[in-house]
Design a protein around this motif. Structure first.
Motif, PDB file in Angstrom:
ATOM      1  N   ARG A  28      -1.547  -5.847  -6.537  1.00  0.00           N
ATOM      2  CA  ARG A  28      -1.528  -7.123  -7.268  1.00  0.00           C
ATOM      3  C   ARG A  28      -2.787  -7.947  -6.938  1.00  0.00           C
ATOM      4  O   ARG A  28      -3.419  -8.496  -7.828  1.00  0.00           O
ATOM      5  CB  ARG A  28      -0.261  -7.903  -6.898  1.00  0.00           C
ATOM      6  N   HIS A  29      -3.144  -8.004  -5.668  1.00  0.00           N
ATOM      7  CA  HIS A  29      -4.324  -8.759  -5.276  1.00  0.00           C
ATOM      8  C   HIS A  29      -5.586  -8.161  -5.898  1.00  0.00           C
ATOM      9  O   HIS A  29      -6.434  -8.878  -6.427  1.00  0.00           O
ATOM     10  CB  HIS A  29      -4.440  -8.827  -3.751  1.00  0.00           C
ATOM     11  N   ARG A  30      -5.715  -6.853  -5.846  1.00  0.00           N
ATOM     12  CA  ARG A  30      -6.899  -6.193  -6.404  1.00  0.00           C
ATOM     13  C   ARG A  30      -6.995  -6.436  -7.909  1.00  0.00           C
ATOM     14  O   ARG A  30      -8.059  -6.747  -8.427  1.00  0.00           O
ATOM     15  CB  ARG A  30      -6.884  -4.699  -6.122  1.00  0.00           C
ATOM     16  N   GLN A  31      -5.873  -6.306  -8.599  1.00  0.00           N
ATOM     17  CA  GLN A  31      -5.882  -6.514 -10.051  1.00  0.00           C
ATOM     18  C   GLN A  31      -6.303  -7.937 -10.400  1.00  0.00           C
ATOM     19  O   GLN A  31      -7.102  -8.145 -11.320  1.00  0.00           O
ATOM     20  CB  GLN A  31      -4.504  -6.219 -10.641  1.00  0.00           C
ATOM     21  N   LEU A  32      -5.793  -8.909  -9.669  1.00  0.00           N
ATOM     22  CA  LEU A  32      -6.165 -10.292  -9.943  1.00  0.00           C
ATOM     23  C   LEU A  32      -7.646 -10.539  -9.649  1.00  0.00           C
ATOM     24  O   LEU A  32      -8.328 -11.227 -10.410  1.00  0.00           O
ATOM     25  CB  LEU A  32      -5.283 -11.258  -9.155  1.00  0.00           C
ATOM     26  N   ARG A  33      -8.155  -9.972  -8.545  1.00  0.00           N
ATOM     27  CA  ARG A  33      -9.587 -10.114  -8.233  1.00  0.00           C
ATOM     28  C   ARG A  33     -10.434  -9.539  -9.361  1.00  0.00           C
ATOM     29  O   ARG A  33     -11.429 -10.121  -9.770  1.00  0.00           O
ATOM     30  CB  ARG A  33      -9.937  -9.385  -6.930  1.00  0.00           C
ATOM     31  N   ALA A  87      -3.882   1.103   4.884  1.00  0.00           N
ATOM     32  CA  ALA A  87      -3.967   0.569   3.524  1.00  0.00           C
ATOM     33  C   ALA A  87      -4.554  -0.842   3.526  1.00  0.00           C
ATOM     34  O   ALA A  87      -5.401  -1.180   2.700  1.00  0.00           O
ATOM     35  CB  ALA A  87      -2.594   0.574   2.860  1.00  0.00           C
ATOM     36  N   LYS A  88      -4.116  -1.652   4.470  1.00  0.00           N
ATOM     37  CA  LYS A  88      -4.611  -3.023   4.550  1.00  0.00           C
ATOM     38  C   LYS A  88      -6.084  -3.037   4.962  1.00  0.00           C
ATOM     39  O   LYS A  88      -6.881  -3.795   4.408  1.00  0.00           O
ATOM     40  CB  LYS A  88      -3.767  -3.817   5.548  1.00  0.00           C
ATOM     41  N   ALA A  89      -6.456  -2.181   5.890  1.00  0.00           N
ATOM     42  CA  ALA A  89      -7.857  -2.092   6.309  1.00  0.00           C
ATOM     43  C   ALA A  89      -8.736  -1.623   5.153  1.00  0.00           C
ATOM     44  O   ALA A  89      -9.834  -2.153   4.951  1.00  0.00           O
ATOM     45  CB  ALA A  89      -7.987  -1.146   7.505  1.00  0.00           C
ATOM     46  N   GLU A  90      -8.272  -0.669   4.384  1.00  0.00           N
ATOM     47  CA  GLU A  90      -9.037  -0.179   3.234  1.00  0.00           C
ATOM     48  C   GLU A  90      -9.189  -1.277   2.187  1.00  0.00           C
ATOM     49  O   GLU A  90     -10.246  -1.434   1.593  1.00  0.00           O
ATOM     50  CB  GLU A  90      -8.354   1.045   2.611  1.00  0.00           C
ATOM     51  N   HIS A  91      -8.159  -2.071   1.974  1.00  0.00           N
ATOM     52  CA  HIS A  91      -8.233  -3.180   1.028  1.00  0.00           C
ATOM     53  C   HIS A  91      -9.256  -4.214   1.500  1.00  0.00           C
ATOM     54  O   HIS A  91     -10.043  -4.732   0.712  1.00  0.00           O
ATOM     55  CB  HIS A  91      -6.845  -3.827   0.866  1.00  0.00           C
ATOM     56  N   TRP A  94     -12.706  -3.013   0.855  1.00  0.00           N
ATOM     57  CA  TRP A  94     -13.038  -3.222  -0.551  1.00  0.00           C
ATOM     58  C   TRP A  94     -13.458  -4.678  -0.784  1.00  0.00           C
ATOM     59  O   TRP A  94     -14.456  -4.939  -1.446  1.00  0.00           O
ATOM     60  CB  TRP A  94     -11.834  -2.858  -1.428  1.00  0.00           C
ATOM     61  N   LEU A  95     -12.704  -5.627  -0.220  1.00  0.00           N
ATOM     62  CA  LEU A  95     -13.052  -7.045  -0.376  1.00  0.00           C
ATOM     63  C   LEU A  95     -14.447  -7.335   0.174  1.00  0.00           C
ATOM     64  O   LEU A  95     -15.251  -8.019  -0.450  1.00  0.00           O
ATOM     65  CB  LEU A  95     -12.038  -7.934   0.354  1.00  0.00           C
ATOM     66  N   GLY A  99     -18.580  -8.305  -1.627  1.00  0.00           N
ATOM     67  CA  GLY A  99     -19.555  -9.336  -1.301  1.00  0.00           C
ATOM     68  C   GLY A  99     -18.970 -10.715  -1.112  1.00  0.00           C
ATOM     69  O   GLY A  99     -19.623 -11.598  -0.597  1.00  0.00           O
ATOM     70  N   ASP A 100     -17.746 -10.926  -1.557  1.00  0.00           N
ATOM     71  CA  ASP A 100     -17.123 -12.238  -1.403  1.00  0.00           C
ATOM     72  C   ASP A 100     -15.656 -12.019  -1.099  1.00  0.00           C
ATOM     73  O   ASP A 100     -14.831 -11.924  -1.985  1.00  0.00           O
ATOM     74  CB  ASP A 100     -17.274 -13.078  -2.672  1.00  0.00           C
ATOM     75  N   SER A 101     -15.340 -11.958   0.178  1.00  0.00           N
ATOM     76  CA  SER A 101     -13.958 -11.695   0.568  1.00  0.00           C
ATOM     77  C   SER A 101     -13.061 -12.884   0.289  1.00  0.00           C
ATOM     78  O   SER A 101     -11.864 -12.736   0.144  1.00  0.00           O
ATOM     79  CB  SER A 101     -13.878 -11.334   2.053  1.00  0.00           C
ATOM     80  N   GLY A 102     -13.643 -14.076   0.219  1.00  0.00           N
ATOM     81  CA  GLY A 102     -12.838 -15.267   0.007  1.00  0.00           C
ATOM     82  C   GLY A 102     -12.036 -15.656   1.232  1.00  0.00           C
ATOM     83  O   GLY A 102     -11.144 -16.493   1.154  1.00  0.00           O
ATOM     84  N   LEU A 103     -12.365 -15.064   2.379  1.00  0.00           N
ATOM     85  CA  LEU A 103     -11.607 -15.322   3.593  1.00  0.00           C
ATOM     86  C   LEU A 103     -12.319 -16.317   4.487  1.00  0.00           C
ATOM     87  O   LEU A 103     -13.508 -16.193   4.749  1.00  0.00           O
ATOM     88  CB  LEU A 103     -11.368 -14.021   4.364  1.00  0.00           C
TER      89      LEU A 103
END
Length: 127
Positions: A28-33, A87-91, A94-95, A99-103
């Motif tokens: 869901r997060h990837r699709q929204l990004r 899975a979380k580390a791979e996501h 990707w973030l 270039g902009d993780s938004g974190l």
């Protein structure tokens, strides 16, 4: 009942009926990004053609709010297995590659806590 693991080009595909909750959150997060990125590109095209689209801008604001909520859910989601950690580390990779993780710092604290404890602490607790 035995579960079959199906792979495609080395990537594990899971039955959507038995999909892990974290997988759903990450997808869901990837699709929204990706939707936000596409809409941003459309807005830039409008600007270069000297057009203004209030509708596109409103949709972008909606998508950004949804993406922020999905990002927060992803950050807080406590991992339950080594597969969840991977899975979380791979996501996150990707973030970062985007270039902009938004974190922000508080987000990183939430994220790291989700790897350690099944009940993540509130944002800013490590500050």
């Amino acid at each position: 009942m035995a579960l079959a693991v199906i792979t495609f080009n080395g990537e594990r595909l899971e039955d959507p009926i038995t999909e892990r909750p974290l997988t759903t959150v990450l997808r869901r997060h990837r699709q929204l990004r990706e939707q936000v990125e596409r809409l941003c590109r459309r807005l830039v095209e409008c600007e270069t053609e000297s057009r203004f689209s209030a509708r596109l801008e409103m949709r972008l604001n909606e998508l950004l709010a949804q993406e922020e909520h999905a990002r927060d859910e992803m950050l807080r989601f406590a991992v339950e297995s080594i597969e969840d950690c991977a899975a979380k580390a791979e996501h996150l990779r990707w973030l970062l590659n985007e270039g902009d993780s938004g974190l922000e710092d508080a987000d990183w604290n939430l994220l790291l806590q989700s790897f350690v404890n099944s009940t993540p602490v509130a944002a800013g607790a490590f500050s």
